[in-house]
Structure formats: structure tokens, C-alpha cells
Design a protein around this motif. Structure first.
Motif, PDB file in Angstrom:
ATOM      1  N   GLY A   1       0.625   6.534   9.679  1.00  0.00           N
ATOM      2  CA  GLY A   1      -0.790   6.289   9.916  1.00  0.00           C
ATOM      3  C   GLY A   1      -1.705   7.225   9.153  1.00  0.00           C
ATOM      4  N   LEU A   2      -1.390   8.515   9.152  1.00  0.00           N
ATOM      5  CA  LEU A   2      -2.239   9.474   8.457  1.00  0.00           C
ATOM      6  C   LEU A   2      -2.128   9.328   6.941  1.00  0.00           C
ATOM      7  CD1 LEU A   2      -1.782  12.647  10.691  1.00  0.00           C
ATOM      8  CD2 LEU A   2      -3.681  11.009  10.657  1.00  0.00           C
ATOM      9  N   VAL A   3      -0.979   8.847   6.466  1.00  0.00           N
ATOM     10  CA  VAL A   3      -0.831   8.580   5.031  1.00  0.00           C
ATOM     11  C   VAL A   3      -1.751   7.441   4.622  1.00  0.00           C
ATOM     12  CG1 VAL A   3       0.756   7.835   3.220  1.00  0.00           C
ATOM     13  CG2 VAL A   3       1.532   9.447   4.970  1.00  0.00           C
ATOM     14  N   TRP A   4      -1.744   6.356   5.405  1.00  0.00           N
ATOM     15  CA  TRP A   4      -2.657   5.243   5.119  1.00  0.00           C
ATOM     16  C   TRP A   4      -4.108   5.705   5.188  1.00  0.00           C
ATOM     17  CZ3 TRP A   4      -1.936   0.774   2.884  1.00  0.00           C
ATOM     18  CH2 TRP A   4      -0.680   0.160   2.924  1.00  0.00           C
ATOM     19  N   ASP A   5      -4.420   6.534   6.164  1.00  0.00           N
ATOM     20  CA  ASP A   5      -5.779   7.054   6.303  1.00  0.00           C
ATOM     21  C   ASP A   5      -6.211   7.760   5.021  1.00  0.00           C
ATOM     22  OD1 ASP A   5      -8.167   7.671   7.553  1.00  0.00           O
ATOM     23  OD2 ASP A   5      -7.389   9.443   8.557  1.00  0.00           O
ATOM     24  N   GLN A   6      -5.326   8.590   4.469  1.00  0.00           N
ATOM     25  CA  GLN A   6      -5.653   9.314   3.243  1.00  0.00           C
ATOM     26  C   GLN A   6      -5.764   8.368   2.053  1.00  0.00           C
ATOM     27  OE1 GLN A   6      -6.414  12.682   3.169  1.00  0.00           O
ATOM     28  NE2 GLN A   6      -7.234  11.988   1.195  1.00  0.00           N
ATOM     29  N   ILE A   7      -4.916   7.349   2.009  1.00  0.00           N
ATOM     30  CA  ILE A   7      -4.980   6.356   0.928  1.00  0.00           C
ATOM     31  C   ILE A   7      -6.343   5.665   0.928  1.00  0.00           C
ATOM     32  CG2 ILE A   7      -4.103   4.086   0.215  1.00  0.00           C
ATOM     33  CD1 ILE A   7      -1.298   5.110   1.077  1.00  0.00           C
ATOM     34  N   TRP A   8      -6.806   5.271   2.112  1.00  0.00           N
ATOM     35  CA  TRP A   8      -8.105   4.603   2.206  1.00  0.00           C
ATOM     36  C   TRP A   8      -9.240   5.542   1.811  1.00  0.00           C
ATOM     37  CZ3 TRP A   8      -6.216   2.896   7.624  1.00  0.00           C
ATOM     38  CH2 TRP A   8      -5.376   1.779   7.485  1.00  0.00           C
ATOM     39  N   ARG A   9      -9.158   6.795   2.264  1.00  0.00           N
ATOM     40  CA  ARG A   9     -10.201   7.764   1.914  1.00  0.00           C
ATOM     41  C   ARG A   9     -10.223   8.026   0.409  1.00  0.00           C
ATOM     42  NH1 ARG A   9     -12.362  10.041   6.454  1.00  0.00           N
ATOM     43  NH2 ARG A   9     -11.136   9.753   8.371  1.00  0.00           N
ATOM     44  N   ASP A  10      -9.047   8.123  -0.196  1.00  0.00           N
ATOM     45  CA  ASP A  10      -8.972   8.352  -1.640  1.00  0.00           C
ATOM     46  C   ASP A  10      -9.573   7.177  -2.407  1.00  0.00           C
ATOM     47  OD1 ASP A  10      -7.749  10.771  -1.211  1.00  0.00           O
ATOM     48  OD2 ASP A  10      -5.718  10.065  -1.669  1.00  0.00           O
ATOM     49  N   TYR A  11      -9.257   5.960  -1.969  1.00  0.00           N
ATOM     50  CA  TYR A  11      -9.818   4.778  -2.636  1.00  0.00           C
ATOM     51  C   TYR A  11     -11.338   4.773  -2.493  1.00  0.00           C
ATOM     52  CZ  TYR A  11     -10.534  -0.008  -4.150  1.00  0.00           C
ATOM     53  OH  TYR A  11     -10.963  -1.118  -4.848  1.00  0.00           O
ATOM     54  N   HIS A  12     -11.808   5.053  -1.305  1.00  0.00           N
ATOM     55  CA  HIS A  12     -13.240   5.065  -1.014  1.00  0.00           C
ATOM     56  C   HIS A  12     -13.961   6.068  -1.908  1.00  0.00           C
ATOM     57  CE1 HIS A  12     -16.838   5.749   1.641  1.00  0.00           C
ATOM     58  NE2 HIS A  12     -16.703   4.452   1.833  1.00  0.00           N
ATOM     59  N   ARG A  13     -13.397   7.252  -2.055  1.00  0.00           N
ATOM     60  CA  ARG A  13     -14.000   8.294  -2.891  1.00  0.00           C
ATOM     61  C   ARG A  13     -13.902   7.935  -4.372  1.00  0.00           C
ATOM     62  NH1 ARG A  13     -10.956  11.903  -1.396  1.00  0.00           N
ATOM     63  NH2 ARG A  13      -9.511  11.926  -3.149  1.00  0.00           N
ATOM     64  N   ARG A  14     -12.743   7.440  -4.786  1.00  0.00           N
ATOM     65  CA  ARG A  14     -12.501   7.139  -6.197  1.00  0.00           C
ATOM     66  C   ARG A  14     -13.430   6.046  -6.715  1.00  0.00           C
ATOM     67  NH1 ARG A  14      -7.530   6.675  -5.484  1.00  0.00           N
ATOM     68  NH2 ARG A  14      -7.244   4.406  -5.495  1.00  0.00           N
TER      69      ARG A  14
ATOM     70  N   GLY B   1     -19.931   3.723   6.603  1.00  0.00           N
ATOM     71  CA  GLY B   1     -18.798   3.252   7.390  1.00  0.00           C
ATOM     72  C   GLY B   1     -17.883   4.367   7.849  1.00  0.00           C
ATOM     73  N   ASP B   2     -17.133   4.085   8.888  1.00  0.00           N
ATOM     74  CA  ASP B   2     -16.185   5.031   9.462  1.00  0.00           C
ATOM     75  C   ASP B   2     -14.780   4.653   9.028  1.00  0.00           C
ATOM     76  OD1 ASP B   2     -14.684   6.765  10.962  1.00  0.00           O
ATOM     77  OD2 ASP B   2     -15.098   5.792  12.888  1.00  0.00           O
TER      78      ASP B   2
ATOM     79  N   ASP C   1     -16.199  -4.160   0.490  1.00  0.00           N
ATOM     80  CA  ASP C   1     -17.644  -4.193   0.730  1.00  0.00           C
ATOM     81  C   ASP C   1     -18.281  -2.838   0.436  1.00  0.00           C
ATOM     82  OD1 ASP C   1     -17.437  -6.806   1.489  1.00  0.00           O
ATOM     83  OD2 ASP C   1     -17.549  -6.414   3.649  1.00  0.00           O
ATOM     84  N   SER C   2     -17.629  -1.770   0.883  1.00  0.00           N
ATOM     85  CA  SER C   2     -18.189  -0.431   0.732  1.00  0.00           C
ATOM     86  C   SER C   2     -18.221   0.024  -0.723  1.00  0.00           C
ATOM     87  CB  SER C   2     -17.375   0.558   1.567  1.00  0.00           C
ATOM     88  OG  SER C   2     -17.830   1.871   1.381  1.00  0.00           O
ATOM     89  N   CYS C   3     -17.193  -0.372  -1.480  1.00  0.00           N
ATOM     90  CA  CYS C   3     -17.057   0.115  -2.856  1.00  0.00           C
ATOM     91  C   CYS C   3     -17.523  -0.896  -3.902  1.00  0.00           C
ATOM     92  CB  CYS C   3     -15.602   0.482  -3.134  1.00  0.00           C
ATOM     93  SG  CYS C   3     -14.951   1.772  -2.048  1.00  0.00           S
TER      94      CYS C   3
ATOM     95  N   GLN D   1      -8.087  -6.129  -5.616  1.00  0.00           N
ATOM     96  CA  GLN D   1      -7.892  -4.807  -6.208  1.00  0.00           C
ATOM     97  C   GLN D   1      -7.632  -3.770  -5.124  1.00  0.00           C
ATOM     98  OE1 GLN D   1     -11.239  -3.376  -8.484  1.00  0.00           O
ATOM     99  NE2 GLN D   1     -10.454  -1.288  -8.569  1.00  0.00           N
ATOM    100  N   VAL D   2      -8.405  -3.842  -4.042  1.00  0.00           N
ATOM    101  CA  VAL D   2      -8.205  -2.922  -2.915  1.00  0.00           C
ATOM    102  C   VAL D   2      -6.776  -3.031  -2.403  1.00  0.00           C
ATOM    103  CG1 VAL D   2      -8.878  -2.365  -0.551  1.00  0.00           C
ATOM    104  CG2 VAL D   2     -10.626  -3.043  -2.206  1.00  0.00           C
TER     105      VAL D   2
END
Length: 217
Positions: A16-29, A35-36, A52-54, A60-61
Motif C-alpha cells: 500500500g505505501l509503495v503504491w502511495d509513493q508511486i502516485w505521489r511521484d507521478y503527481h509531482r512529475r 486533491g488528497d 484529471d489532476s495532471c 498513460q497514468v
């Protein structure tokens, strides 16, 4: 119980925390805004949210995040939850077993293979196999169908609010091993007939349920 259906992420594998970091990295990149992201672990549609956010294409996501998860798996950053293999193996000695996940097909099948679960699992259901993801019941209904069982004769093992809701809606009996990072609320846990604090603690509970039918815990 005539079959057991396990969730994958944070029930069998600590991801779960790995996926969380993957999503955060994509969001930042990709310059995402608003959004939360943490709420995604609670069951939000991460593909739609990040697209939507990016301002990127959902395909691609999906592709980039799936590739990142496969890399994490290959690098050993996604491992079995303590006691999970014993729990899965014990269930498979008694009844047929399936995995029902809302994660991408490539990742789910790779995790099942890489972490040595294949010999214990009869069927695997992933995101692309159903029309609606958890908390809708589709994944659990399909898993029961693939195992040749009525959902009411199946036990679901779940950690999250989303998964517990999905399994309950499908008519399965639920054994909850509450997620420690984002534990389900009391109302959601009330949908579970059985609870255990860890996979190790769940082993005798699961064995009694399968061997002797419903028990109170």
C-alpha cells in the motif's frame, strides 16, 4: 465455507505505501495540483484522479504507475505480509482459493508469481477483469464464479474499507485484518463477521471457519 478469496495489496503483500509513493511521484512529475492523494488508498479511482489532476491521458497514468509497481516488485520493495503465506497455504489445503484485486492485471499476476503464491491459488481477478472496481462487488462475484461456488459459500479475507464493502456486497462472509495505516471505521468493520489483528492471528480463525463453519471471534 467452500472457498476463500483473498485481497492482494496489504492483505497478502505489503504494497500500500509503495503504491502511495508511486502516485505521489507521478503527481509531482507531471505537475499535478489539488486533491488528497492519500485518499487513493481508501479506494478512490487513482487513474481518473491523476489524469484529471495532471492533465494527462488515463492510459498513460495506468501504464506508468503499473510499470513503477512492477519495478518495485522486481527490486524487492513489495514483500509478503508476515504470516500471509501460511494463511494462504492453510486455506488452499482445505478449499479452492482465489485472489481478487483492484490493481492492474500485469502487476497482480506478477506479484502472485514472484512471491510464490501461484501453487496455492486457483483463480486471479484483477482490475481489467471487471466493469466496476471495489467497493462494487464485481471482483468478488467473479472470483466466486471462477471457483464454481455461490458467493454465500465463500470467505473473503480483506484489510480495507473498500474491500470489506465489496466482499460484503457480493454476499461473502468477511474475515477482516484491518489495515494499520488506514484502518476501516467501526461501521465498516461491523460488516465483517470475523476479525484478526494480523495474518498470523488470522490463521486459527480461518482454520476454524473453514473446518467447522461460522464462529464468533
Amino acid at each position: 465455507m467452500r472457498a476463500v478469496v483473498f485481497d492482494l495489496d496489504d492483505t497478502l503483500v505489503g504494497s500500500g505505501l509503495v503504491w502511495d509513493q508511486i502516485w505521489r511521484d507521478y503527481h509531482r512529475r507531471h505537475g499535478g495540483s489539488g486533491g488528497d492523494i492519500g485518499a487513493l488508498l481508501g479506494g478512490a479511482d487513482w487513474t481518473e484522479f491523476l489524469a484529471d489532476s495532471c492533465g494527462t491521458d488515463p492510459g498513460q497514468v495506468y501504464a506508468e504507475c503499473t510499470a513503477a509497481a512492477l519495478t518495485a516488485l522486481a527490486e524487492g520493495r513489495i514483500r509478503l505480509v508476515d504470516g500471509a503465506l501460511d494463511l494462504l497455504a492453510a486455506a488452499s489445503l482445505w478449499v479452492p482459493v482465489a485472489v481478487a484485486s483492484a490493481a492492474p492485471h500485469r502487476y497482480v499476476h506478477a506479484a502472485v508469481t514472484a512471491l510464490g503464491l501461484t501453487g496455492h491459488v486457483t483463480a486471479v481477478v484483477a482490475d481489467e477483469d471487471v466493469t466496476a472496481a471495489k467497493p462494487e462487488p464485481d471482483a468478488y462475484l467473479l472470483a466466486a464464479e471462477l471457483l464454481g461456488q455461490d458467493p454465500a459459500a465463500c470467505l473473503a479475507v480483506e484489510d480495507s474499507a473498500t474491500g470489506i464493502r465489496a466482499a460484503h456486497a457480493a454476499g461473502l462472509t468477511v474475515l477482516a485484518i484491518p489495515n494499520r495505516t488506514r484502518p476501516p471505521g467501526p461501521d465498516i468493520l461491523g460488516l465483517a463477521a470475523h476479525r484478526a489483528g494480523t495474518a498470523t492471528a488470522a490463521l486459527p480463525v480461518l482454520t476454524r471457519i473453514i473446518a467447522h463453519g461460522e464462529v464468533s471471534v
